[in-house]
Design an enzyme around this catalytic site. Structure first.
Site, PDB file in Angstrom:
ATOM      1  N   SER A 199       0.829  -1.205   0.000  1.00 37.67           N
ATOM      2  CA  SER A 199       0.000   0.000   0.000  1.00 37.67           C
ATOM      3  C   SER A 199       0.867   1.259   0.000  1.00 37.67           C
ATOM      4  O   SER A 199       1.698   1.425  -0.885  1.00 37.67           O
ATOM      5  CB  SER A 199      -0.967  -0.054   1.189  1.00 37.67           C
ATOM      6  OG  SER A 199      -1.990   0.891   1.057  1.00 37.67           O
ATOM      7  N   ASP A 243      -9.232  -3.795  -6.229  1.00 39.44           N
ATOM      8  CA  ASP A 243      -8.628  -3.371  -4.963  1.00 39.44           C
ATOM      9  C   ASP A 243      -9.672  -2.640  -4.123  1.00 39.44           C
ATOM     10  O   ASP A 243     -10.138  -1.559  -4.490  1.00 39.44           O
ATOM     11  CB  ASP A 243      -7.450  -2.446  -5.272  1.00 39.44           C
ATOM     12  CG  ASP A 243      -6.665  -2.014  -4.041  1.00 39.44           C
ATOM     13  OD1 ASP A 243      -7.246  -1.963  -2.944  1.00 39.44           O
ATOM     14  OD2 ASP A 243      -5.478  -1.704  -4.194  1.00 39.44           O
ATOM     15  N   HIS A 287      -6.771  -6.175  -0.863  1.00 33.20           N
ATOM     16  CA  HIS A 287      -5.799  -5.076  -0.974  1.00 33.20           C
ATOM     17  C   HIS A 287      -4.411  -5.717  -0.995  1.00 33.20           C
ATOM     18  O   HIS A 287      -4.066  -6.351  -1.975  1.00 33.20           O
ATOM     19  CB  HIS A 287      -6.004  -4.090   0.178  1.00 33.20           C
ATOM     20  CG  HIS A 287      -5.241  -2.797   0.034  1.00 33.20           C
ATOM     21  ND1 HIS A 287      -5.172  -2.096  -1.143  1.00 33.20           N
ATOM     22  CD2 HIS A 287      -4.517  -2.074   0.949  1.00 33.20           C
ATOM     23  CE1 HIS A 287      -4.456  -0.992  -0.962  1.00 33.20           C
ATOM     24  NE2 HIS A 287      -4.039  -0.963   0.300  1.00 33.20           N
TER      25      HIS A 287
END
Length: 439
Positions: A219, A315, A382
């Site tokens: 991320s 996502d 994610h």
């Protein structure tokens, strides 16, 4: 969720899974719950047969094998170099030493957790583990790409592994010249200083002699990996094999469903309020407004070091914060869909497929990079590299029968195909689909 935070709780934003209520259930309660779940699922299969093979999940580290607890190490050089978290506490990392054939190989994993774009949001953040080491858990377990278990992490299990904690809110790119000093509020914008200090320290404890060095991140931590990838390469000897991996970090510069540039406006605040431009790719900044150079699509072609991208096409973070932020969903018609892709109706799925198409179109040039690698699956998830269930296990998501770990290993060691593109949702029966309904 305040717009100026634009993040999920850390465990969700990083791909972690925070629900631990199930540990408190008795055996009898487990039996009742399991029976109820089985009955509900049977009804679901009757009603929704076309997508009945898709799986949802809440915890991918359950039953993943033993993992030692790894202690937090505050940086010994941070005080001297004034490299502080947002609140002035010391940054740091967790390290597990390699062994055997992996003794001279190093894998760094940069923690994620969003960004802050205003004095107010950064001030709030400094009272959390994403802005202060005071609030961090000081022992963590290493799973997925950080695991020492060869069954869970076949290629990197015996490497030196370092988890870098994230406490600056800028993907390790902020500069002190932009620090506010009003109303008695003291916030430290030292992201780049933290990065430089931690790299110097990790080099001094053995990485300077590495034969293999792999910089990875999830991320916002993956964005930091992309921003600093070439600089990381330059820190190491010329004969060191250096590569980078960004997991769920290819944040698209797309307008939301209402036609507003929500993420572009947010990134503009991050870059300008924290003085991030000085850390961004120089070629990109020379030709574009600096905040646009916070988007990987604008500078990835300038990165010389080999890169692997792990990116879910659906996502959940990007769907909830870029494509359908709360501000764009005035009648709240997307709430259930954003929590669980199995709740999306046909029109919503078409919008999500369009977002996937934008991702693939944007990645077209990168796919031609002979040094690059790519794993784009169609899971509603994610981050996938640091959780056991999504990195490498008998039930992990696969493309062409390869897990994320196998695809990354094949690319890193040049054993086989480096580009893996999944078919659209809901075609992949191996996918985990994250259910965010309970937090």
């Amino acid at each position: 969720m305040p717009a100026n935070q634009l993040r999920l709780p850390r465990s969700a934003a990083d791909g972690g899974f925070p629900w631990r209520w199930w540990r408190k259930l008795s055996k009898r309660q487990w039996t009742i719950a399991a029976a109820a779940a089985a009955a509900a699922f049977s009804v679901f299969l009757l009603i929704f047969p076309r997508i009945s093979f898709s799986r949802t999940f809440t915890d991918t580290n359950t039953n993943s094998g033993a993992s030692e607890w790894v202690q937090f190490t505050p940086s010994s050089k941070a005080q001297e170099k004034s490299a502080f978290c947002l609140d002035g506490s010391l940054p740091g990392y967790h390290i597990e030493r390699g062994f055997g054939s992996g003794s001279d190989s190093w894998l760094l994993h940069v923690e994620g957790g969003g960004w802050c774009n205003t004095v107010s949001s950064c001030s709030s953040r400094k009272r959390t583990s994403l802005g202060s080491s005071t609030y961090m858990e000081h022992r963590v377990q290493f799973f997925g790409i950080l695991s020492h278990d060869p069954l869970q992490n076949p290629d990197f299990f015996n490497w030196n592994k370092v988890k870098i904690r994230y406490c600056d809110g800028s993907s390790f790119s902020s500069h002190p010249e932009s620090e506010p000093n009003n109303n008695g509020t003291k916030i430290f914008f030292r992201g780049q200083l933290i990065w430089d200090t931690l790299m110097d320290e990790i080099l001094s404890i053995g990485m300077s002699k590495a034969k293999e060095a792999f910089l990875t991140g999830c991320s916002a931590g993956g964005l930091a990996t992309l921003i600093h990838c070439d600089d990381f390469r330059d820190l190491l000897p010329k004969d060191t094999n250096v590569k980078c991996l960004a997991d769920a970090s290819f944040f698209l510069n797309e307008k939301d469903i209402a036609g507003n540039p929500t993420i572009e406006s947010f990134y503009h605040g991050v870059v300008h309020n924290q003085g991030v431009a000085k850390s961004l790719n120089r070629d990109c900044v020379a030709r574009s407004e600096p905040s646009k150079c916070f988007f990987p699509q604008e500078f990835i072609a300038n990165i010389k070091t080999p890169i692997f991208l792990v990116q879910p096409a659906y996502d959940f973070w990007q769907i909830a914060n870029i494509l359908v932020p709360d501000s764009s969903d005035r009648n709240s018609s997307w709430i259930r869909c954003k929590l669980n892709i199995l709740n999306c109706d046909s029109k919503q799925l078409n919008v999500l497929h369009g977002f996937r198409n934008s991702l693939l179109k944007t990645l077209q040039k990168f796919r031609q990079n002979p040094k690059g690698g790519l794993f784009v699956n169609s899971c509603f998830v994610h981050c996938q590299t640091w959780a056991a269930g999504t990195w490498h296990s008998p039930t992990s998501p696969r493309i062409n029968n390869k897990t994320v770990a196998e695809a990354v290993g094949d690319w890193y060691f040049r054993r086989g195909e480096a580009v893996h593109i999944d078919c659209p949702f809901p075609c992949n029966p191996t996918c985990y689909h994250r259910d965010l309904t309970f937090g």
